[in-house]
Write an enzyme that holds these catalytic residues in place. Structure first.
Site, PDB file in Angstrom:
ATOM      1  N   LYS A 118       1.314  -1.243  -0.147  1.00 36.77           N
ATOM      2  CA  LYS A 118      -0.731   0.172   0.570  1.00 36.77           C
ATOM      3  C   LYS A 118       0.934   1.398  -0.209  1.00 36.77           C
ATOM      4  O   LYS A 118       1.770   1.347   0.847  1.00 36.77           O
ATOM      5  CB  LYS A 118      -0.959   0.239   1.090  1.00 36.77           C
ATOM      6  CG  LYS A 118      -1.909   1.410   1.284  1.00 36.77           C
ATOM      7  CD  LYS A 118      -3.141   0.895   1.849  1.00 36.77           C
ATOM      8  CE  LYS A 118      -4.381   1.794   1.788  1.00 36.77           C
ATOM      9  NZ  LYS A 118      -4.338   2.294   0.454  1.00 36.77           N
ATOM     10  N   GLY A 149      10.816   2.107  -1.272  1.00 37.64           N
ATOM     11  CA  GLY A 149      10.475   2.733  -2.637  1.00 37.64           C
ATOM     12  C   GLY A 149      11.196   3.848  -2.309  1.00 37.64           C
ATOM     13  O   GLY A 149      11.914   4.439  -3.911  1.00 37.64           O
ATOM     14  N   GLY A 201       6.823   0.802   5.762  1.00 36.57           N
ATOM     15  CA  GLY A 201       7.381  -0.333   5.044  1.00 36.57           C
ATOM     16  C   GLY A 201       7.556   0.045   3.539  1.00 36.57           C
ATOM     17  O   GLY A 201       8.572   0.300   2.835  1.00 36.57           O
ATOM     18  N   CYS A 202       6.910   0.546   2.688  1.00 29.87           N
ATOM     19  CA  CYS A 202       6.323   0.449   1.390  1.00 29.87           C
ATOM     20  C   CYS A 202       7.139   2.017   1.162  1.00 29.87           C
ATOM     21  O   CYS A 202       7.405   1.460  -0.044  1.00 29.87           O
ATOM     22  CB  CYS A 202       4.926   0.602   0.840  1.00 29.87           C
ATOM     23  SG  CYS A 202       3.970  -0.993   1.645  1.00 29.87           S
ATOM     24  N   THR A 203       6.793   3.040   1.576  1.00 30.08           N
ATOM     25  CA  THR A 203       8.043   4.049   1.634  1.00 30.08           C
ATOM     26  C   THR A 203       9.179   3.987   1.707  1.00 30.08           C
ATOM     27  O   THR A 203       9.559   4.211   0.782  1.00 30.08           O
ATOM     28  CB  THR A 203       7.797   5.378   2.495  1.00 30.08           C
ATOM     29  OG1 THR A 203       5.745   5.223   2.372  1.00 30.08           O
ATOM     30  CG2 THR A 203       8.427   6.638   2.239  1.00 30.08           C
TER      31      THR A 203
END
Length: 155
Positions: free
Chosen positions: A40, A50, A45-47
């Protein structure tokens, strides 16, 4: 379509992406491709993942490698996330889960005792001929991008 197998060509796909683009794997022949799936936009974690790809983007570019992040978020959310984090690569919106199904990344997950179907953080490295060379499933973010970069160097 079945999930891609190591050292086999990946089925061609077409998907909408940021920058009002349609990404087709067949259009990327001649370049290495990193496709990373994440749960998401704008989550910790996704940030971080990325940002790690962003911070090493020039090194991937020097290896003639393009990067795409994929989640089920819509294009508007992706555009905002990409702009906020200054990602130099595009994000693919997979609302219909076609790419998630192709790469077999939808798994049963648990959060606060509840079960749901979600994206298993995964990365795939496809070579210049469209052949899957490496895959990472159940990815832990720390040091992951360095491992992908090292694998890309070995192509």
């Amino acid at each position: 379509m079945s999930a891609p197998e190591l050292n086999r060509p990946v089925d061609d796909f077409e998907a909408p992406a940021t920058g009002d683009q349609t990404i087709r794997l067949s259009d990327l022949k001649g370049r290495n491709v990193v496709v990373y799936f994440y749960p998401k936009d704008n989550t910790p974690g996704c940030t971080t993942e990325g940002q790690d790809f962003r911070d090493r983007h020039d090194q991937f570019e020097a290896l003639d490698t393009v990067i795409f992040g994929v989640s089920r978020d819509g294009l508007k959310a992706h555009e905002n996330f990409r702009e906020k984090q200054a990602f130099p690569f595009h994000l693919i919106s997979d609302k219909d889960e076609a790419l998630c199904q192709l790469f077999d990344v939808i798994k049963l997950k648990k959060l606060y005792g509840k079960e749901y179907m979600g994206i298993d953080r995964s990365t795939f490295l496809i070579d210049k001929d469209g052949v899957l060379r490496r895959e990472w499933r159940g990815v832990k973010v720390p040091d992951h991008v360095d491992e992908v970069l090292e694998a890309t160097r070995s192509l």
